[in-house]
Design a protein around this motif. Structure first.
Motif, short mmCIF file in Angstrom:
data_model
loop_
_atom_site.label_atom_id
_atom_site.label_comp_id
_atom_site.label_asym_id
_atom_site.label_seq_id
_atom_site.Cartn_x
_atom_site.Cartn_y
_atom_site.Cartn_z
N ASN A 145 0.98 -1.12 -0.01
CA ASN A 145 0.16 0.01 -0.23
C ASN A 145 0.88 1.24 -0.08
OD1 ASN A 145 -3.11 0.36 0.15
ND2 ASN A 145 -2.49 1.74 1.55
N ILE A 146 2.10 1.24 0.57
CA ILE A 146 2.90 2.46 0.67
C ILE A 146 3.21 2.75 -0.71
CG2 ILE A 146 5.30 3.27 1.14
CD1 ILE A 146 5.15 1.62 3.83
N ILE A 147 3.69 1.61 -1.62
CA ILE A 147 3.97 2.09 -3.04
C ILE A 147 2.95 2.63 -3.86
CG2 ILE A 147 4.73 0.98 -5.14
CD1 ILE A 147 6.04 -1.26 -3.44
N TRP A 148 1.61 2.16 -3.49
CA TRP A 148 0.53 2.55 -4.16
C TRP A 148 0.14 4.04 -3.88
CZ3 TRP A 148 -4.37 3.53 -1.67
CH2 TRP A 148 -5.51 3.77 -2.72
N ILE A 149 0.20 4.45 -2.57
CA ILE A 149 -0.18 5.85 -2.28
C ILE A 149 0.96 6.69 -2.68
CG2 ILE A 149 -0.18 7.11 -0.25
CD1 ILE A 149 -1.56 5.36 1.35
N MET A 207 -7.36 7.21 -12.24
CA MET A 207 -7.18 5.69 -12.49
C MET A 207 -6.51 5.05 -11.49
SD MET A 207 -6.07 3.58 -16.14
CE MET A 207 -7.47 4.18 -17.10
N LEU A 208 -5.41 5.37 -11.01
CA LEU A 208 -4.34 4.47 -10.20
C LEU A 208 -5.18 4.51 -8.90
CD1 LEU A 208 -2.08 2.74 -10.04
CD2 LEU A 208 -0.73 5.04 -8.97
N VAL A 209 -5.89 5.91 -8.45
CA VAL A 209 -6.67 5.93 -7.25
C VAL A 209 -7.77 4.85 -7.39
CG1 VAL A 209 -7.83 7.64 -5.88
CG2 VAL A 209 -5.86 8.31 -7.46
N SER A 210 -8.27 4.68 -8.35
CA SER A 210 -9.64 3.98 -8.64
C SER A 210 -9.33 2.44 -8.20
CB SER A 210 -10.19 3.96 -9.91
OG SER A 210 -10.30 5.28 -10.16
N LEU A 211 -8.24 2.10 -8.06
CA LEU A 211 -7.96 0.46 -7.48
C LEU A 211 -8.13 0.41 -5.93
CD1 LEU A 211 -4.59 -0.01 -9.17
CD2 LEU A 211 -6.74 -0.98 -9.68
N SER A 212 -8.25 1.42 -5.16
CA SER A 212 -8.61 1.77 -3.89
C SER A 212 -9.65 0.26 -3.30
CB SER A 212 -9.03 2.90 -3.40
OG SER A 212 -9.29 2.87 -1.85
N PRO A 213 -10.98 0.21 -4.05
CA PRO A 213 -11.67 -0.81 -3.48
C PRO A 213 -11.13 -2.04 -3.29
CG PRO A 213 -12.98 0.97 -4.98
CD PRO A 213 -11.33 1.19 -5.04
N VAL A 214 -10.57 -2.39 -4.39
CA VAL A 214 -9.88 -3.82 -4.59
C VAL A 214 -8.98 -3.90 -3.82
CG1 VAL A 214 -8.83 -5.38 -6.40
CG2 VAL A 214 -10.51 -3.51 -7.17
N ILE A 215 -7.91 -3.07 -3.44
CA ILE A 215 -6.96 -3.15 -2.50
C ILE A 215 -7.60 -3.43 -0.95
CG2 ILE A 215 -5.14 -2.11 -1.41
CD1 ILE A 215 -4.92 -0.43 -4.05
N TYR A 216 -8.17 -2.62 -0.64
CA TYR A 216 -8.79 -2.73 0.68
C TYR A 216 -9.82 -3.72 0.85
CZ TYR A 216 -6.39 1.64 1.80
OH TYR A 216 -5.00 2.47 1.98
N VAL A 237 -4.75 -3.94 10.45
CA VAL A 237 -3.92 -4.21 9.27
C VAL A 237 -4.29 -2.99 8.04
CG1 VAL A 237 -3.58 -5.56 7.23
CG2 VAL A 237 -3.32 -6.54 9.49
N ILE A 238 -5.69 -2.93 8.04
CA ILE A 238 -6.32 -2.05 7.01
C ILE A 238 -5.91 -0.54 7.53
CG2 ILE A 238 -8.60 -0.99 6.25
CD1 ILE A 238 -9.87 -3.57 6.53
N SER A 239 -6.03 -0.26 8.63
CA SER A 239 -5.56 1.19 9.33
C SER A 239 -4.06 1.24 9.12
CB SER A 239 -5.98 1.53 10.70
OG SER A 239 -5.49 0.49 11.46
N SER A 240 -3.12 0.13 9.23
CA SER A 240 -1.79 0.44 9.13
C SER A 240 -1.69 0.66 7.67
CB SER A 240 -1.12 -0.83 9.63
OG SER A 240 -1.44 -0.96 11.07
#
Length: 499
Positions: free
Chosen positions: A303-307, A399-408, A425-428
């Motif tokens: 998630n760090i890389i994504w953000i 577009m990259l932001v839009s992956l959020s629902p899949v990630i979490y 884990v989700i909050s971390s």
């Protein structure tokens, strides 16, 4: 759960329904076998019974209404800073250096600070108390920004706004994960996240209208009215949440459910291995348990890389403002382009993953990272790329932001067996990524280098293949470990029965 088991023990099942002998009323069981054949637009599984469908509709309305409205207004209160900056705040408050990116970092520090403790808090204190209170609080400090006289005051308000917003996103994902099955979760998370795009769209359009209609009204600049009106949109939503938001599923029945619906809700989560909060203490033993599993060590770096990689789209407003052919009103309006397409991306990505499951994730992430790589390259080659290429980059920035629902949602599913770990884990994931996002932009996105921002766009371009490779590892490794854990659980249950 004892109460639920007592209800089930008095029930005999015939093709998914049964009759209660004491009341002669049909009592339904939760759907134990969701169909593998998923229609793309079907809202319910074909094996869901009438009571279960009624429960799902109630949850969708009560949970998603507050989640979406709250996230919508959060993005207005959060995003209005950029619109205010290009609408006169820069000169009025003399923010001629890197103060803009510093304000973003101050907000991010506040946001990251509260995230983990607040999300763990909702495993003890009901979310229908914590989240409306935090919503009201960030609205209050957004309103106070109307009167900000200098950078220091505004920075203090932005820190507190971030601190109050910290509980919302992760806690909503935790709440969604406590009600919905794997075949239902991603699209609900997608609907929730679509409201972020709607909030960003509204921010640009609202800012343009406020500036054109209220600049100078009652002696106040238009950018100040942006903060005040954003805050006034927030307070009714906080009240709505306090009255109607159901929070997470617990052993105690909430007012909006019948006993049969509550029983089915508990059984639905038991069938998919989702546990309820056990009220474990905030102690070192709990922390050791969380860090002793693979989930944190794999999902948090991912998630760090994504953000860090998705932060590029927020810089596009500086490029728009640098184009002399666009007025301030046009710049504010054009900021709605990317999130408008983002709403479409979120909808499509969420439904695709709910339809085809895990096998859709790697191709989807490959497509998104490739498109983002090409788009960000247009700004790396700033002097050689056409304005059409740059507008393409601006348009697909979300577009990259839009992956959020899949990630979490993926995190919700792999941590299903432990409610407290799931919250941690989700909050971390978000808190740690946000913590990096508090200081990295100071080096790679310095405002004084706008609109070129060569370091930042190069950074984004390089991160895309790295993120895709890490995503492939996450999905493959998660699938392997979940199969292994399921086999160990079955073996342990068989051994317990034999004993």
């Amino acid at each position: 759960m004892a109460k639920a088991e007592e209800i089930f023990s008095t029930t005999t099942s015939t093709e998914g329904t049964s009759e209660n002998s004491s009341t002669n009323e049909a009592v339904e069981r939760a759907n134990p076998n969701p169909s593998k054949e998923r229609s793309f637009f079907a809202w319910f599984d074909k094996n869901d019974g009438p009571i279960e469908r009624r429960l799902i509709l109630k949850l969708d309305f009560l949970t998603l209404s507050f989640a979406c409205l709250g996230f919508w207004v959060m993005y207005i209160d959060r995003g209005i800073l950029a619109n205010a900056y290009v609408s006169g705040m820069r000169s009025d408050l003399k923010l001629f250096g890197n103060e803009f990116v510093q304000l973003g970092s101050v907000f991010t520090v506040g946001y990251a600070t509260s995230m983990i403790p607040a999300t763990l808090l909702v495993t003890k204190v009901p979310a229908h108390i914590v989240l409306p209170l935090s919503t009201f609080s960030w609205g209050l400090f957004t309103m106070l920004a109307f009167w900000a006289k200098n950078f220091s005051q505004l920075a203090a308000y932005r820190f507190i706004i971030g601190f109050c917003e910290g509980p919302f996103f992760c806690s909503i994902h935790y709440v969604l994960g406590s009600w919905y099955r794997p075949d239902e979760l991603v699209r609900r998370a997608g609907i929730f996240y679509m409201s972020s795009g709607a909030g960003t769209i509204s921010t640009g359009v609202l800012a343009a209208r406020i500036y054109s209609d209220l600049d100078g009204a009652l002696g106040h600049a238009g950018w100040r009215w942006m903060f005040l009106i954003g805050a006034l949109c927030t307070f009714p939503i906080a009240i709505w949440g306090a009255v109607l938001f159901p929070g997470a599923l617990r052993e105690e029945k909430r007012w909006f459910m019948t006993p049969a619906e509550h029983t089915i809700a508990l059984e639905r989560m038991r069938l998919v291995g989702r546990s309820s909060p056990k009220g474990l203490p905030f102690a070192w033993s709990s922390v050791k348990r969380f860090f002793g599993r693979w989930h944190w060590w794999v999902l948090v770096p991912w998630n760090i890389i994504w953000i860090l990689g998705m932060g590029w789209w927020g810089q596009h407003i500086l490029w728009l403002r640098a184009q002399p052919q666009y007025s301030i009103v046009q710049v504010n309006n054009y900021t709605a382009v990317s999130p408008s397409l983002g709403v479409v991306f979120i909808f499509a990505f969420s439904w695709v993953v709910d339809k085809w499951g895990d096998k859709a994730k790697i191709p989807l992430f490959g497509f998104v990272t490739t498109m983002t790589f090409i788009a960000s390259l247009g700004f790396v080659l700033y002097d050689k790329s056409s304005i059409q290429w740059k507008w393409f980059s601006v348009s697909i920035g979300y577009m990259l932001v839009s992956l959020s629902p899949v990630i979490y949602s993926h995190a919700n599913l792999v941590c299903a067996g432990d409610a407290e770990e799931r919250a941690f884990v989700i909050s971390s994931m978000l808190a740690t990524g946000t913590a990096f996002n508090a200081w990295v932009p100071l080096f790679v996105w310095p405002t004084v280098e706008a609109p070129r921002l060569f370091k930042g766009y190069t950074f984004t371009t390089v991160l895309q293949p790295v993120y895709f490779a890490f995503s492939v590892f996450v999905f493959v490794y998660s699938k392997k470990k979940m199969k292994q854990e399921a086999s160990e659980k079955i073996a342990a249950e068989a051994q317990a029965i034999e004993a």
